[in-house]
Enzyme design. Sequence first.
Site, mmCIF file in Angstrom:
data_model
loop_
_atom_site.group_PDB
_atom_site.id
_atom_site.type_symbol
_atom_site.label_atom_id
_atom_site.label_comp_id
_atom_site.label_asym_id
_atom_site.label_seq_id
_atom_site.Cartn_x
_atom_site.Cartn_y
_atom_site.Cartn_z
ATOM 1 N N HIS A 98 75.578 34.604 40.370
ATOM 2 C CA HIS A 98 74.159 34.305 40.146
ATOM 3 C C HIS A 98 73.941 32.864 39.667
ATOM 4 O O HIS A 98 74.807 32.024 39.825
ATOM 5 C CB HIS A 98 73.538 35.331 39.197
ATOM 6 C CG HIS A 98 73.905 36.749 39.574
ATOM 7 N ND1 HIS A 98 73.245 37.445 40.547
ATOM 8 C CD2 HIS A 98 74.919 37.559 39.148
ATOM 9 C CE1 HIS A 98 73.823 38.646 40.689
ATOM 10 N NE2 HIS A 98 74.829 38.737 39.867
ATOM 11 N N GLU A 112 72.921 37.969 32.665
ATOM 12 C CA GLU A 112 74.216 37.978 33.332
ATOM 13 C C GLU A 112 74.671 36.580 33.739
ATOM 14 O O GLU A 112 75.823 36.202 33.546
ATOM 15 C CB GLU A 112 74.174 38.882 34.574
ATOM 16 C CG GLU A 112 75.512 38.840 35.300
ATOM 17 C CD GLU A 112 75.537 39.584 36.606
ATOM 18 O OE1 GLU A 112 74.522 40.212 36.967
ATOM 19 O OE2 GLU A 112 76.581 39.528 37.276
ATOM 20 N N HIS A 165 81.275 38.684 37.253
ATOM 21 C CA HIS A 165 79.945 39.313 37.142
ATOM 22 C C HIS A 165 79.879 40.251 35.952
ATOM 23 O O HIS A 165 80.895 40.592 35.354
ATOM 24 C CB HIS A 165 79.643 40.130 38.413
ATOM 25 C CG HIS A 165 79.264 39.276 39.585
ATOM 26 N ND1 HIS A 165 77.977 39.129 40.009
ATOM 27 C CD2 HIS A 165 80.021 38.516 40.406
ATOM 28 C CE1 HIS A 165 77.935 38.309 41.065
ATOM 29 N NE2 HIS A 165 79.183 37.927 41.325
ATOM 30 N N GLU A 232 83.772 42.805 37.252
ATOM 31 C CA GLU A 232 82.574 43.084 36.451
ATOM 32 C C GLU A 232 83.112 43.314 35.052
ATOM 33 O O GLU A 232 83.720 44.340 34.775
ATOM 34 C CB GLU A 232 81.894 44.363 36.938
ATOM 35 C CG GLU A 232 81.707 44.400 38.433
ATOM 36 C CD GLU A 232 80.262 44.276 38.824
ATOM 37 O OE1 GLU A 232 79.466 43.798 37.997
ATOM 38 O OE2 GLU A 232 79.929 44.665 39.948
HETATM 39 ZN ZN ZN Z 1 76.278 40.193 39.338
#
Ligand code: ZN
Length: 469
Positions: A98, A112, A165, A232
């Site tokens: 992102h 995030e 992430h 993640e």
């Molecule tokens: Zn993400």
Amino acid sequence: MYRRISYLQMKKRKARRRKMIKAGCALLMAAVIGGASLALAVNALAAPENSAMEEAGTEGIQGGTEETISGNVAVPGPAEETAKKEEGVPAIVIDPGHGGEDEGCAGEGIREKDVNLAIAKLVRDKLDGMGYQVMMTREDDTYIAKEERVKNANEYGADIYVSIHQNTYEDGSVEGIETWYDGSDSERDSKRLAQLIHQETIKTTGALQRQIREDADFHVTGKTIMPACLIETGFLSNPGERGKLATAEYQEQIAEGIVRGIELYFHPKTMYLTFDDGPYVENTARVLDVLKARNIKATFFLVGENVERNPEMARRIAAEGHTIGIHCYNHDYEAIYQSVDSYVQDFEKAYQVIKETTGVEAKLFRFPGGSVNAYNKKVCKEIAEEMTARGFIYYDWNASMEDAVKEPVPEQLIANAKESALGREKVVLLAHDVVYATGMCLDDLLDRLPEYRMEALTEDLEPVHFQMK
Ligand SMILES: [Zn+2]
Ligand SMILES: [Zn+2]
């Protein structure tokens, strides 16, 4: 709006061997959600909070998608050539997910994109210090399309791609680390990369271990041409984990785990798989099949009597490039350890049978029961000296599947091997190809040792010996 890196900064950064990726241009992005494909027009400015469709959640929670479907048009940057990597030094792309208007997921103001970038910078600095070449897909809060990230990584010729992430899920109790790779492409070594980063990050953080998922059809794991994975590192929807993820201390632990995983990817430890007591027909074949499928070479210490019974299997071991060593002719401790002479006699018989059957003039051997055992205490030193004088090299072991027991349980054998390896740099693992359970769990075991490269023993190695008093 966009904090772009100046050309001068760029040059400086290049000099430090860090490579920047230029910003992308307008793109239509497609996201696959639970199998359905959505094409969303890119909106120039509107970036509502939580506009990103976040990553998949828990096991059994269907769908989920990586990478945002929001985003906006980035102004094309000055015409800069994509950085090219220097040969001879591993080149790593670190991809903080992102950025800019694409905030990713969020919880209580913890965004995030910020957490991703903070961790990525720590990873970059550590790798930089270790001499790796590192390229970041973004170094600040800039929106860059995922297509552009992948394109630049591919053009750069990166050796691996690691995307960072954070996760989210409607159930706030869900937590832990999840790692994804594209299992449909077995040509790339993505699985081992994902396993190592996953495993090491769990170790450094103590976070809950969630799955390693091979069904990542994300752009960054699927369209990259080098081994790639996406981690993640936690759930921003979980209050406890979110609190930790916002701290420099926890980010540091995550970064350390990712770096250790990367380091092990490029510099694996070494394990020598050794199989005693064979060959048997079916069980040895099963072991050989697993090794062949993985292109792994191992060492087999053969029993002369079994070679006579199963000569084809002995020849197959040799033909498939494994190291053949001598175990004994007759696996009878009391008989062979009576004296130096009885040992040598049995050994010579085995040596001849193996030579006649396979054509191999073995130099390596392993004492039945190891060089020091309950049956040979009085003669072990003398036998070892005699055999060494004859030009043979013996190998004991420093880890074991402990599979020479009455009712071996596959899961236990795997645990035994992993635990006894103790994370050593060089492991000689004892196993028995004659044991059914060993062949049955070997593939699983190898899957769970991504930090090791498997090698066959050779005459040039420093042998592992038990201590003789
Ligand atoms: Zn993400
Ligand atoms: Zn044995």
